[in-house]
Design a protein around this motif. Structure first.
Motif, PDB file in Angstrom:
ATOM      1  N   THR A   1       0.843  -1.194   0.000  1.00 48.01           N
ATOM      2  CA  THR A   1       0.000   0.000   0.000  1.00 48.01           C
ATOM      3  C   THR A   1       0.875   1.239   0.000  1.00 48.01           C
ATOM      4  O   THR A   1       1.770   1.364   0.840  1.00 48.01           O
ATOM      5  N   LEU A   2       0.635   2.142  -0.947  1.00 45.82           N
ATOM      6  CA  LEU A   2       1.324   3.425  -0.995  1.00 45.82           C
ATOM      7  C   LEU A   2       0.330   4.526  -0.679  1.00 45.82           C
ATOM      8  O   LEU A   2      -0.782   4.537  -1.216  1.00 45.82           O
TER       9      LEU A   2
ATOM     10  N   GLY B   1      -7.170   1.748  -6.102  1.00 43.17           N
ATOM     11  CA  GLY B   1      -6.554   3.003  -5.697  1.00 43.17           C
ATOM     12  C   GLY B   1      -7.385   4.219  -6.028  1.00 43.17           C
ATOM     13  O   GLY B   1      -8.408   4.161  -6.719  1.00 43.17           O
ATOM     14  N   ASN B   2      -6.917   5.360  -5.514  1.00 45.92           N
ATOM     15  CA  ASN B   2      -7.483   6.672  -5.809  1.00 45.92           C
ATOM     16  C   ASN B   2      -6.332   7.668  -5.794  1.00 45.92           C
ATOM     17  O   ASN B   2      -5.165   7.274  -5.902  1.00 45.92           O
ATOM     18  N   LEU B   3      -6.648   8.951  -5.636  1.00 49.48           N
ATOM     19  CA  LEU B   3      -5.596   9.962  -5.682  1.00 49.48           C
ATOM     20  C   LEU B   3      -4.639   9.885  -4.507  1.00 49.48           C
ATOM     21  O   LEU B   3      -3.503  10.376  -4.596  1.00 49.48           O
ATOM     22  N   ASN B   4      -5.069   9.276  -3.426  1.00 44.37           N
ATOM     23  CA  ASN B   4      -4.252   9.271  -2.218  1.00 44.37           C
ATOM     24  C   ASN B   4      -3.752   7.892  -1.793  1.00 44.37           C
ATOM     25  O   ASN B   4      -2.924   7.791  -0.890  1.00 44.37           O
ATOM     26  N   THR B   5      -4.246   6.837  -2.452  1.00 43.55           N
ATOM     27  CA  THR B   5      -3.878   5.475  -2.065  1.00 43.55           C
ATOM     28  C   THR B   5      -3.725   4.609  -3.303  1.00 43.55           C
ATOM     29  O   THR B   5      -4.551   4.680  -4.220  1.00 43.55           O
ATOM     30  N   SER B   6      -2.667   3.792  -3.315  1.00 40.37           N
ATOM     31  CA  SER B   6      -2.489   2.783  -4.361  1.00 40.37           C
ATOM     32  C   SER B   6      -2.203   1.448  -3.697  1.00 40.37           C
ATOM     33  O   SER B   6      -1.408   1.365  -2.752  1.00 40.37           O
TER      34      SER B   6
END
Length: 541
Positions: free
Chosen positions: A203-204, A245-250
């Motif tokens: 998770t990033l 994911g989204n703009l804040n999480t991958s």
């Protein structure tokens, strides 16, 4: 200059009653002029131009010294960051700093420079312009991403009653706007611990993350300039687009690694500020180490184990537990495939032997030992390991190749054979690999099984005067031989073998569990070949 409301005059440049030439790049109040003869105001910048006739110069007083407000600059973590400011009176030697966004520029008590930039604060790149300057902060390696504040300091200015050299973050009093750092945060200080062979997720967390972003999982010693490690069991789980994911999480899911080691996740920026796709093809595109993966489990090695004696199987590594299980399989079997659930037929399950289905007999976090295992064939084997916490049942659970075993001893596949003429002396020569010269044999009639209660006693058809007790008369790593043996009766015999490794060795029938050879004693060679063929299940030669 006349202040129309108050009717007062203010001196902006030059010293009353003093003629001279000085003060360029400094305060206009301290500058010296000589016979100023004309004034003009720039319609665009509102700068004041002075015709300094005595010095034959055009002198200028900036209407504003420093950058404009409300700049919005975007940089990406892991990539060199350059900030271009517009303003007026931007002179060499002034500095730009990046501060946490929650700080206001010029907060004397709490001001701090933001960490994670290669250089901060910085001076401008050389330029003759007074209205635009570029500042390079080098490569970013930020522990967090998002918005940060750009604060500007004028070297030599008087700030809070003191002339500043811009070393104190509290002297950066001009707010130039915001620096937006996109990409994932660097979480290398918080490693993820996983178990070899088990699935895990990466998770990033960050800012303006994209479906076009890519990661690679590499050996830590290789750094980011390398392809995904070959120890990743399905590289597509890493190299392809994120799972969610989204703009804040991958999130990349269901990753497996088969070898205990330290790894790093390297990130490539896959989209520009307009969400247009960028290349992530070259190793050098993956510029940022974002998280460390510590894989626990066994350390692969290869060992020799001895046929004809009880052996311990020891696995070393990290994070080992009582829930770990092993399967010992033939070398041709791939760990993780269905066949890995079954033990090799080279494991001896009889008296005194152990098939290690259960937990290790001795366990610590860095070593696990299964004791009392016997091997009955000279083969190369694998130990497939399972560290699943919810059970080890299927071949897919045993997906880690933890050990390679080289079983040394006499060759048993097939059982070695020879013919003997009864009442004539013969030499018993048995071939193998890695033989020690401490092997023992017993000659038995075939109604006595190797490894049975009476396997430690010679057949009474072997005279006591020629019993081959003790070490072989001749030996090398490739063969052992006892000379001058004779048998009284025409029948089939088997030779059972044990390897002596301690003082109490080869004393029980269960010690002689390896059938090393068979022979027919008689005068009829045709009959001997037939009998051996029947006994060994082979076609008559």
């Amino acid at each position: 200059v006349m202040n129309e409301q108050l009717g007062l005059l203010y001196m902006m440049a030059g010293r009353a009653g003093e003629d001279g030439f000085s003060g360029d790049t400094g305060s206009a109040w301290l500058a010296e002029l000589s016979r100023p003869a004309g004034l003009s105001i720039s319609p665009s910048t509102r700068d004041l131009w002075i015709a300094d006739s005595g010095n034959e110069r055009l002198r200028m007083v900036f209407s504003q010294v420093g950058p404009d407000k409300d700049h919005r600059v975007i940089c990406s973590n892991g990539i060199e960051c350059k900030v271009t400011l517009k303003g007026n009176g931007l002179q060499p030697g002034n500095r730009l700093g990046v501060m946490p966004f929650w700080q206001q520029c010029g907060e004397v008590e709490s001001a701090t420079f933001q960490t994670g930039l290669e250089m901060n604060p910085v001076v401008e790149e050389p330029s003759p312009s007074f209205t635009m300057k570029t500042y390079s902060f080098g490569k970013l390696n930020m522990l967090s991403t998002g918005s940060f504040r750009l604060c500007f300091c004028i070297t030599g200015a008087v700030v809070y009653g003191r002339t500043t050299d811009c070393s104190d973050p509290g002297s950066y009093i001009k707010d130039a706007g915001a620096l937006i750092i996109t990409g994932p945060a660097n979480n290398m200080a918080s490693p993820i611990s996983v178990v070899a062979g088990l699935r895990f997720d990466v998770t990033l967390m960050g800012t303006e993350l994209s479906n076009f972003d890519r990661i690679r999982l590499r050996d830590k010693s290789d750094g980011c300039a390398a392809t995904t490690s070959s120890r990743v069991m399905d590289s597509s789980r890493v190299d392809d687009a994120r799972s969610y994911g989204n703009l804040n999480t991958s999130l990349w899911t269901d990753i497996q690694i088969d070898t205990r080691r330290e790894y790093v996740v390297c990130w490539c920026k896959g989209a520009d500020d307009n969400d247009e796709k960028l290349p992530c093809n070259s190793d050098w595109d993956f510029v940022l180490e974002v998280v460390q993966i510590n894989v626990m489990g066994p350390t692969w090695t290869e060992v020799d184990v001895i046929l004809g004696t009880s052996q311990d199987i020891v696995i070393t590594g990290t994070g080992l537990s009582a829930g770990d299980r092993i399967r010992i399989v033939d070398a041709s079997v791939e760990c993780g495939l269905p066949a890995a659930a079954n033990f090799s037929m080279a494991i001896y399950p009889g008296t005194g032997g152990v098939v290690p289905y259960g937990p290790a007999d001795v366990i610590s976090v860095d070593a696990a030992t299964w004791r009392g295992i016997k091997f009955r064939h000279t083969r190369d084997l694998k130990v497939c390991w399972c560290g699943a916490r919810d059970g080890c049942v299927h071949g897919s659970d045993f997906n880690i190749h933890a050990l390679t075993l080289h079983v040394t001893g006499v060759f048993t596949e097939p059982v070695q054979k020879f013919n003997v003429t009864n009442l004539e002396f013969f030499d018993a020569r048995i071939e193998g690999r890695g033989l020690l010269g401490t092997e023992r044999i017993r000659i038995l009639e075939t109604y006595t099984e190797c490894g049975s209660l009476y396997a430690s006693q010679f057949s009474d058809q072997v005279p006591e005067t020629v019993l081959p007790v003790g070490d072989p008369w001749q030996s090398s790593p490739n063969y052992i031989q006892w000379n001058g043996i004779v048998v009284r009766k025409s029948t089939m015999y088997r030779i059972c073998q044990c390897t002596c490794t301690n003082a109490a060795c080869c004393s029980e029938g269960s010690d002689f569990y390896v059938e090393a050879a068979a022979f027919w004693a008689g005068s009829n060679l045709v009959q001997a070949a037939e009998e051996l063929g029947k006994y060994l299940g082979q076609e008559q030669e």
